[in-house]
Structure formats: C-alpha cells, structure tokens
Design a protein around this motif. Structure first.
Motif, PDB file in Angstrom:
ATOM      1  N   GLU A 102       0.836  -1.212   0.000  1.00  0.00           N
ATOM      2  CA  GLU A 102       0.000   0.000   0.000  1.00  0.00           C
ATOM      3  C   GLU A 102       0.866   1.257   0.000  1.00  0.00           C
ATOM      4  O   GLU A 102       0.564   2.236  -0.694  1.00  0.00           O
ATOM      5  N   VAL A 103       1.933   1.204   0.776  1.00  0.00           N
ATOM      6  CA  VAL A 103       2.833   2.352   0.850  1.00  0.00           C
ATOM      7  C   VAL A 103       3.511   2.578  -0.498  1.00  0.00           C
ATOM      8  O   VAL A 103       3.584   3.717  -0.994  1.00  0.00           O
ATOM      9  N   ILE A 104       3.981   1.512  -1.123  1.00  0.00           N
ATOM     10  CA  ILE A 104       4.639   1.629  -2.432  1.00  0.00           C
ATOM     11  C   ILE A 104       3.661   2.182  -3.462  1.00  0.00           C
ATOM     12  O   ILE A 104       4.001   3.042  -4.274  1.00  0.00           O
ATOM     13  N   ARG A 105       2.424   1.690  -3.420  1.00  0.00           N
ATOM     14  CA  ARG A 105       1.417   2.152  -4.368  1.00  0.00           C
ATOM     15  C   ARG A 105       1.149   3.649  -4.181  1.00  0.00           C
ATOM     16  O   ARG A 105       1.028   4.397  -5.158  1.00  0.00           O
ATOM     17  N   LEU A 106       1.067   4.074  -2.926  1.00  0.00           N
ATOM     18  CA  LEU A 106       0.828   5.488  -2.645  1.00  0.00           C
ATOM     19  C   LEU A 106       1.972   6.348  -3.178  1.00  0.00           C
ATOM     20  O   LEU A 106       1.737   7.397  -3.803  1.00  0.00           O
ATOM     21  N   ILE A 107       3.194   5.909  -2.964  1.00  0.00           N
ATOM     22  CA  ILE A 107       4.354   6.673  -3.438  1.00  0.00           C
ATOM     23  C   ILE A 107       4.364   6.741  -4.958  1.00  0.00           C
ATOM     24  O   ILE A 107       4.587   7.807  -5.548  1.00  0.00           O
ATOM     25  N   GLU A 108       4.097   5.615  -5.606  1.00  0.00           N
ATOM     26  CA  GLU A 108       4.124   5.583  -7.065  1.00  0.00           C
ATOM     27  C   GLU A 108       3.009   6.430  -7.679  1.00  0.00           C
ATOM     28  O   GLU A 108       3.167   6.974  -8.775  1.00  0.00           O
ATOM     29  N   GLU A 109       1.889   6.544  -6.966  1.00  0.00           N
ATOM     30  CA  GLU A 109       0.773   7.335  -7.489  1.00  0.00           C
ATOM     31  C   GLU A 109       0.913   8.829  -7.186  1.00  0.00           C
ATOM     32  O   GLU A 109       0.163   9.641  -7.739  1.00  0.00           O
ATOM     33  N   THR A 110       1.844   9.184  -6.320  1.00  0.00           N
ATOM     34  CA  THR A 110       2.041  10.592  -5.961  1.00  0.00           C
ATOM     35  C   THR A 110       2.924  11.274  -7.002  1.00  0.00           C
ATOM     36  O   THR A 110       4.065  10.857  -7.229  1.00  0.00           O
ATOM     37  N   VAL A 111       2.405  12.290  -7.625  1.00  0.00           N
ATOM     38  CA  VAL A 111       3.182  13.038  -8.619  1.00  0.00           C
ATOM     39  C   VAL A 111       4.278  13.820  -7.914  1.00  0.00           C
ATOM     40  O   VAL A 111       4.017  14.543  -6.945  1.00  0.00           O
ATOM     41  N   GLY A 112       5.520  13.645  -8.370  1.00  0.00           N
ATOM     42  CA  GLY A 112       6.634  14.373  -7.765  1.00  0.00           C
ATOM     43  C   GLY A 112       7.571  13.504  -6.956  1.00  0.00           C
ATOM     44  O   GLY A 112       8.443  14.026  -6.255  1.00  0.00           O
ATOM     45  N   THR A 113       7.427  12.182  -7.034  1.00  0.00           N
ATOM     46  CA  THR A 113       8.307  11.281  -6.287  1.00  0.00           C
ATOM     47  C   THR A 113       9.361  10.676  -7.215  1.00  0.00           C
ATOM     48  O   THR A 113       9.170  10.583  -8.428  1.00  0.00           O
ATOM     49  N   ALA A 114      10.474  10.265  -6.614  1.00  0.00           N
ATOM     50  CA  ALA A 114      11.564   9.662  -7.383  1.00  0.00           C
ATOM     51  C   ALA A 114      12.422   8.811  -6.459  1.00  0.00           C
ATOM     52  O   ALA A 114      12.284   8.866  -5.238  1.00  0.00           O
ATOM     53  N   HIS A 115      13.288   8.005  -7.070  1.00  0.00           N
ATOM     54  CA  HIS A 115      14.308   7.235  -6.348  1.00  0.00           C
ATOM     55  C   HIS A 115      13.710   6.313  -5.279  1.00  0.00           C
ATOM     56  O   HIS A 115      14.124   6.320  -4.112  1.00  0.00           O
ATOM     57  N   LEU A 116      12.710   5.566  -5.662  1.00  0.00           N
ATOM     58  CA  LEU A 116      12.066   4.629  -4.735  1.00  0.00           C
ATOM     59  C   LEU A 116      12.952   3.402  -4.511  1.00  0.00           C
ATOM     60  O   LEU A 116      13.400   2.766  -5.460  1.00  0.00           O
ATOM     61  N   VAL A 117      13.207   3.097  -3.238  1.00  0.00           N
ATOM     62  CA  VAL A 117      14.020   1.931  -2.856  1.00  0.00           C
ATOM     63  C   VAL A 117      13.250   1.151  -1.800  1.00  0.00           C
ATOM     64  O   VAL A 117      12.734   1.730  -0.838  1.00  0.00           O
ATOM     65  N   VAL A 118      13.181  -0.167  -1.960  1.00  0.00           N
ATOM     66  CA  VAL A 118      12.496  -1.029  -0.993  1.00  0.00           C
ATOM     67  C   VAL A 118      13.490  -2.053  -0.466  1.00  0.00           C
ATOM     68  O   VAL A 118      14.124  -2.780  -1.239  1.00  0.00           O
ATOM     69  N   LEU A 119      13.613  -2.124   0.857  1.00  0.00           N
ATOM     70  CA  LEU A 119      14.522  -3.072   1.509  1.00  0.00           C
ATOM     71  C   LEU A 119      13.685  -4.006   2.372  1.00  0.00           C
ATOM     72  O   LEU A 119      13.388  -3.700   3.535  1.00  0.00           O
ATOM     73  N   PRO A 120      13.276  -5.147   1.830  1.00  0.00           N
ATOM     74  CA  PRO A 120      12.402  -6.060   2.569  1.00  0.00           C
ATOM     75  C   PRO A 120      13.072  -6.598   3.835  1.00  0.00           C
ATOM     76  O   PRO A 120      14.227  -7.035   3.804  1.00  0.00           O
ATOM     77  N   GLY A 121      12.359  -6.540   4.938  1.00  0.00           N
ATOM     78  CA  GLY A 121      12.830  -7.117   6.192  1.00  0.00           C
ATOM     79  C   GLY A 121      14.038  -6.445   6.803  1.00  0.00           C
ATOM     80  O   GLY A 121      14.650  -6.988   7.723  1.00  0.00           O
ATOM     81  N   ALA A 122      14.401  -5.247   6.334  1.00  0.00           N
ATOM     82  CA  ALA A 122      15.620  -4.600   6.826  1.00  0.00           C
ATOM     83  C   ALA A 122      15.453  -3.983   8.210  1.00  0.00           C
ATOM     84  O   ALA A 122      16.431  -3.776   8.924  1.00  0.00           O
ATOM     85  N   ALA A 123      14.227  -3.651   8.600  1.00  0.00           N
ATOM     86  CA  ALA A 123      13.999  -2.979   9.883  1.00  0.00           C
ATOM     87  C   ALA A 123      13.856  -3.989  11.018  1.00  0.00           C
ATOM     88  O   ALA A 123      13.247  -5.046  10.847  1.00  0.00           O
ATOM     89  N   ARG A 124      14.408  -3.670  12.159  1.00  0.00           N
ATOM     90  CA  ARG A 124      14.348  -4.545  13.329  1.00  0.00           C
ATOM     91  C   ARG A 124      13.510  -3.961  14.463  1.00  0.00           C
ATOM     92  O   ARG A 124      12.886  -4.689  15.216  1.00  0.00           O
ATOM     93  N   ASP A 125      13.510  -2.643  14.636  1.00  0.00           N
ATOM     94  CA  ASP A 125      12.752  -2.024  15.722  1.00  0.00           C
ATOM     95  C   ASP A 125      12.165  -0.701  15.249  1.00  0.00           C
ATOM     96  O   ASP A 125      12.866   0.310  15.234  1.00  0.00           O
ATOM     97  N   PRO A 126      10.895  -0.690  14.849  1.00  0.00           N
ATOM     98  CA  PRO A 126       9.963  -1.821  14.766  1.00  0.00           C
ATOM     99  C   PRO A 126      10.295  -2.713  13.579  1.00  0.00           C
ATOM    100  O   PRO A 126      10.879  -2.255  12.598  1.00  0.00           O
ATOM    101  N   ALA A 127       9.905  -3.953  13.688  1.00  0.00           N
ATOM    102  CA  ALA A 127      10.202  -4.916  12.623  1.00  0.00           C
ATOM    103  C   ALA A 127       9.371  -4.596  11.385  1.00  0.00           C
ATOM    104  O   ALA A 127       8.216  -4.193  11.472  1.00  0.00           O
ATOM    105  N   GLY A 128       9.981  -4.749  10.221  1.00  0.00           N
ATOM    106  CA  GLY A 128       9.258  -4.493   8.975  1.00  0.00           C
ATOM    107  C   GLY A 128      10.201  -4.207   7.834  1.00  0.00           C
ATOM    108  O   GLY A 128      11.406  -4.497   7.900  1.00  0.00           O
ATOM    109  N   ASP A 129       9.666  -3.620   6.784  1.00  0.00           N
ATOM    110  CA  ASP A 129      10.446  -3.268   5.605  1.00  0.00           C
ATOM    111  C   ASP A 129      10.854  -1.799   5.670  1.00  0.00           C
ATOM    112  O   ASP A 129      10.180  -0.986   6.307  1.00  0.00           O
ATOM    113  N   VAL A 130      11.951  -1.486   5.012  1.00  0.00           N
ATOM    114  CA  VAL A 130      12.403  -0.106   4.910  1.00  0.00           C
ATOM    115  C   VAL A 130      12.139   0.389   3.491  1.00  0.00           C
ATOM    116  O   VAL A 130      12.517  -0.271   2.519  1.00  0.00           O
ATOM    117  N   VAL A 131      11.447   1.524   3.390  1.00  0.00           N
ATOM    118  CA  VAL A 131      11.146   2.121   2.085  1.00  0.00           C
ATOM    119  C   VAL A 131      11.764   3.515   2.055  1.00  0.00           C
ATOM    120  O   VAL A 131      11.537   4.320   2.957  1.00  0.00           O
TER     121      VAL A 131
END
Length: 309
Positions: free
Chosen positions: A15-44
C-alpha cells in the motif's frame, strides 16, 4: 527535494509503495524487505518534491504508518539527478511556496516548549536589554532582540490556531507567559543588584533617551512593524529560510519592552512600566495576528494551486 525514510509493517508495504508511485513528484524509490528490526518491517526510501511532500506524508499517516512504523523526513541540500528534476517539474506549484504542515507543527512544538534553555535565553536577552535601556545603547537593544527566543511560542500559537491543535496552543501560551514572567522577575532582581553596586541609576532611566525612548512609546507604527515582522517570520518558517528570522527578531520590541518595564518597575516609574507593557502586548498581538493570517492565506492559495493542477 525531501528524502523520506519509512519503516512499514510487511502487510502495509505494498500500500505504501502504491501510494508513493501514485504521488506526482516522487523519485528514487528503494524497498529493503525485512531490513527494519525495531519496529520490525520493511524499509522504504524515496525522494519527493517539496510541493508534493505534505500530501504524501498525509497519505502515509492515513495508512497509520506513524503509529505502526516510522516516517522520517530530511531536506536534501543537493540532488544531482535528471529523475529528481523531472519529479520537481511534474509536481504542482513551486517548492518555495509549499508548506510542510507536519514539519511546521513539529518545529513550532519544539520551539514552544518551556525548557530551562528557553527560559535562560529569554532571561539573558531581557537582562542585556535592561543594560541597553539604562545606557541608552541601541546596539545592546538589537543584540537582545537577536538573542530572544520568543518567536517560537508566537509561531506555535499561530500554527495551533490554523491547525486546530489546542495542546500546541496551550503549550505555546505557557512558554510565552511563564518565560516573560520569569525573565522580568529575574531582570528586576538584576536591576536591584546593578543599582546597589552603582551601575544602574534612576536618573539614567528617566533621562532623555533618543536611542531607546521608542521602547515605551507604543503607537500604530509599532503595531504595523509587528504585523510585517510576523508575516516575514512565518514565511521564513514555512519556506525553510530560517536566516530571515534574525531580521524578524530585531524588528520587534518584545524583549526590550519587557526589560524596560522590569527596570521601570524597580524604580517605581509607573508611566514607563505601563507604556512598556502596552508596547509588549501590542507587538505580541500583532505577530500572532499576522502569523495566523499568513498561514491561513498560504493554506488557501496552496489548495487553489493544487486544484488547478
């Protein structure tokens, strides 16, 4: 450009990636799956044009990312990228005109906190101004204006009124009232000490003061200057041009008026005490009024600009 570093729960990442891609004026999108530890999750990671930043951050908050993950925003001083240039050109409006409301709220929240440092700065500024008042020294008055931190709470009140944040308004009012009350009380004690050692004299306060007499002579020009300074200060905050705040600080007679009132009170000069207090209130009201109207105008014109796009 702004750089966003997001921590997203795995179930929210798409959902976050979709929101960023649909927002006019964004660039340089990077997704790091499972990279975050506290809180656990993905880093975008992504960059976004300043004029599109507020809308993107609001969308991320609607997804609850500020509660379940993290939203960190930094200003990019230099970005050498054709893709970034294209993103800025595609985004509606001009970056210099855009208001990052969450950033403004956070900045004013920090600046309007009643802390030991805040009280120390406003007290020292008032004491410096007291020396300037007694010596009729305009340089000391200007220096005291530059040191005074009172614009933070004033901007906090304006921001709170526009964004309907009663807690921020209350925090700002407390910082303003308590800060000036402590500063004036300690400056009165400082004046008594300076008088006891022979450095302050009543005759100097009541003498003809061509350089500082304006401090206890409020008039319509005082209010006009306060309004203009309030507009300039608010624009400097919303456009991230903080250098202009120094000019704003030395344009209004808040701290010097408080200092003059404190010294005059020590010497039982009722006229100067009352007139200096009037000058102080006139400047405070003018800045708050101007700041609030400026933010409302920016909000209106930016919404109209977004509709055109």
């Amino acid at each position: 450009m702004l750089h966003l570093r997001l921590i997203t729960p795995k179930e929210r990442t798409e959902e976050v990636i979709r929101l960023i891609e649909e927002t006019v004026g964004t660039a340089h999108l990077v997704v790091l799956p499972g990279a975050a530890r506290d809180p656990a999750g993905d880093v975008v990671l992504c960059d976004v044009a300043r004029e599109a930043g507020d809308g993107l951050i609001a969308g991320l908050r609607r997804l609850g990312l500020d509660e379940t993950g993290s939203i960190a925003v930094d200003d990019i001083g230099l970005s050498l990228s054709r893709r970034a240039e294209e993103a800025e050109e595609a985004a509606p409006g001009e970056g210099a005109d855009a208001v990052l409301w969450e950033g403004l709220t956070e900045a004013t929240h920090e600046e309007s906190t009643l802390s030991v440092t805040y009280v120390a700065f406003i007290t020292l500024a008032t004491m410096i101004a007291a020396c300037g008042v007694v010596l009729d020294n305009a340089i000391l008055i200007v220096g005291a204006m530059a040191v005074g931190p009172e614009f933070g709470p004033l901007a906090g009140i304006s921001t709170a009124l526009v964004r309907r944040r009663p807690r921020l308004a209350w925090r700002s009012v407390i910082a303003l009232v308590v800060g000036f009350a402590v500063a004036m009380t300690l400056t009165s004690a400082f004046s008594l000490f300076m008088d006891a050692v022979g450095l302050f004299h009543r005759s100097e306060l009541e003498a003809d003061r061509p350089n500082t007499g304006f401090i206890y002579a409020p008039d319509w020009f005082s209010f006009v200057v306060a309004v203009l300074a309030g507009v300039a200060g608010t624009l400097s905050l919303t456009s991230a041009k903080s250098g202009a705040l120094v000019g704003v600080a030395i344009s209004v007679t808040t701290v010097p008026a408080a200092a003059n009132a404190a010294v005059a009170l020590v010497y039982s000069d009722t006229h100067q005490t009352v007139r200096s207090s009037e000058q102080l209130l006139l400047n405070l009201i003018g800045i708050i009024l101007a700041g609030t109207l400026t933010l409302l105008a920016q909000k209106f014109f930016w919404r109209r600009e977004r509709r055109k796009a």
